[in-house]
Design a protein around this motif. Structure first.
Motif, short mmCIF file in Angstrom:
data_model
loop_
_atom_site.label_atom_id
_atom_site.label_comp_id
_atom_site.label_asym_id
_atom_site.label_seq_id
_atom_site.Cartn_x
_atom_site.Cartn_y
_atom_site.Cartn_z
N ALA A 188 0.82 -1.21 0.00
CA ALA A 188 0.00 0.00 0.00
C ALA A 188 0.86 1.26 0.00
O ALA A 188 0.65 2.18 -0.80
CB ALA A 188 -0.94 0.00 1.20
N ILE B 272 -3.67 3.97 1.69
CA ILE B 272 -4.06 3.97 0.28
C ILE B 272 -4.17 5.41 -0.19
O ILE B 272 -5.19 6.08 -0.02
CB ILE B 272 -5.40 3.23 0.07
CG1 ILE B 272 -5.28 1.76 0.48
CG2 ILE B 272 -5.87 3.35 -1.38
CD1 ILE B 272 -4.33 0.94 -0.36
N ARG C 89 -5.71 -0.28 3.75
CA ARG C 89 -5.85 -1.18 2.62
C ARG C 89 -6.84 -2.30 2.88
O ARG C 89 -7.34 -2.94 1.95
CB ARG C 89 -4.49 -1.79 2.28
CG ARG C 89 -3.88 -2.57 3.42
CD ARG C 89 -2.52 -3.18 3.09
NE ARG C 89 -2.64 -4.24 2.11
CZ ARG C 89 -1.60 -4.89 1.60
NH1 ARG C 89 -0.36 -4.57 1.97
NH2 ARG C 89 -1.77 -5.85 0.73
#
Length: 445
Positions: free
Chosen positions: A106, A123, A169
């Motif tokens: 991520a 993210i 994530r």
């Protein structure tokens, strides 16, 4: 003194003659190398389209192992692979300092999508959990098309970082819902289980064609498309023996290239990482083969169009793969070509069948030694997980493969490039630099 001068002059004349002869001898080699370049020297420096391909977990040992895996033992030399052909540099991968030196997918994907470091698990948000602008968003502002083609679920960490913003994530459903506002033109991969019927209805309401079978790809002639071909991941390459990633990459290129303003495509060989986490060399090499085939699909597109930049890299290294181990100067990849299933599938088969030895021998394509048979029998009595580990141990010993971790390592990764703008990626750089360079190649608003 005069004698020294005479000797020095004679040496200089001889040296010059030898250098000239060496250069003359090298000339055909230089010409051959030049003729093999993907892009002509007179091509424009700014691309119309850009494709970034990420081999998840694909540290340098993976591309080395793949070279030997693909080598033809009947020839004297070891043949180059697409990775050897396109190699231009290296990249560091560390995350924001709050997460130390070893990145997860991520944080690394966020760096590659935005040009900024962040914490592991993020993210495309910064350390304060505020959204970071992605290259996909910048491309959309310029009227370009965007798309992803991956072998994991489409809402996994890497594609998510290009199309969404989330503090974790692990929030798969939230990320899937966020794709509604990403306006990506092509979304191809796995992950059907994360898209509810209600959410799919919203996608089709926005003009997306939703498909679930690879055979349906042939009927898709226009974007937008949401192709979810599995509940989670696409089939393992070692078991399917089909190049699904190549197929969806080819279709993504076909659809996105209809946009006259250009496009950006993300392609990920996601399952290389998953095989690395499992320390599964057989599965990893087949996933590498699928990824390499997809790179060659894009490479051919670059050759034919001459307006597209291809950048290939890894987000991090997984597993600490060692090509050779145990103090032995050897590695034996030839065995890996004949294995027809993942160790997980083979372990399940061995547990379910009383007469397990024959089908396992056939699937691995070699006869067990007495020690191997005893180790496998002992593991079988302990259950499927122990059996899976025992099978991988046999394969590792037979091939002389080593591993240092079931997680990630902080190793630098390779960078590969072709097409207009490829020279920007030569040498050593950080993963954030890759994003910044690609962003700098976007057209002006």
């Amino acid at each position: 003194m005069r004698l020294f001068t005479i000797i020095a002059c004679a040496f200089a004349v001889a040296f010059t003659a030898n250098v000239k002869a060496d250069v003359d001898n090298l000339a055909p080699t230089v010409a051959t190398i030049a003729s093999q370049q993907v892009i002509p020297a007179n091509q424009a420096a700014r691309p119309k389209n850009m494709v970034i391909m990420i081999g998840d977990g694909m540290g340098p040992a993976y591309t080395t192992a793949y070279r030997f895996f693909k080598n033809n033992p009947q020839t004297e030399e070891i043949e180059q692979t697409v990775f050897d052909r396109l190699l231009v540099g290296m990249s560091s991968t560390y995350p924001a300092r709050s997460s130390g030196y070893v990145t997860d997918s991520a944080a690394s994907a966020t760096a590659l999508a935005t040009g900024y470091k962040t914490y592991n698990g993020a993210i495309s948000v910064n350390e304060q959990k505020q959204p970071l602008t992605t290259i996909f968003q910048l491309a959309k502002q310029r009227g370009m098309a965007t798309g992803v083609a991956v072998t994991s679920q489409v809402n996994h960490a890497t594609p998510a970082a290009f199309m969404a913003h989330n503090e974790s994530r692990k929030n798969y459903v939230e990320i899937a819902e966020a794709y509604l506002t990403s306006e990506a033109d092509v979304i191809l991969g796995g992950g059907q289980k994360y898209f509810s019927d209600a959410l799919l209805k919203q996608f089709t309401g926005k003009g997306y064609q939703h498909i679930t079978e690879f055979e349906q790809l042939a009927d898709i002639t226009q974007p937008k498309v949401l192709g979810l071909f599995a509940d989670v991941q696409l089939p393992w390459a070692i078991e399917s023996r089909q190049n699904h990633l190549s197929d969806i990459t080819q279709k993504a290129l076909e659809l996105l290239s209809q946009n006259q303003q250009g496009f950006i495509l993300l392609v990920e060989g996601s399952l290389i990482d998953w095989a690395g986490h499992s320390n599964d060399i057989a599965t990893a090499m087949h996933e590498m083969d699928e990824f390499a085939n997809a790179i060659e699909v894009v490479e051919q597109f670059v050759r034919s169009r001459q307006d597209t930049l291809l950048v290939v890299t890894a987000d991090h290294n997984t597993g600490g793969l060692s090509v050779g181990a145990n103090g032995e100067y050897a590695w034996h990849p030839e065995l890996l070509h004949h294995i027809t299933a993942t160790p997980r599938a083979l372990a399940k088969l061995a547990i379910e069948q009383d007469d397990w030895q024959l089908p396992l021998t056939e699937a691995l394509a070699f006869e067990f030694t007495a020690d191997e048979q005893q180790a496998l029998s002992n593991a079988r009595m302990q259950g499927e997980k122990a059996m899976r580990q025992a099978i991988k141990s046999v394969i590792d010993k037979r091939t002389n493969t080593g591993w240092t971790s079931t997680g990630h390592t902080a190793l630098d990764v390779q960078v590969f490039a072709a097409g207009p703008g490829a020279s920007l990626f030569h040498g050593n750089q950080d993963n954030t630099d890759i994003a910044k360079k690609m962003i700098s190649l976007l057209p002006s608003k």
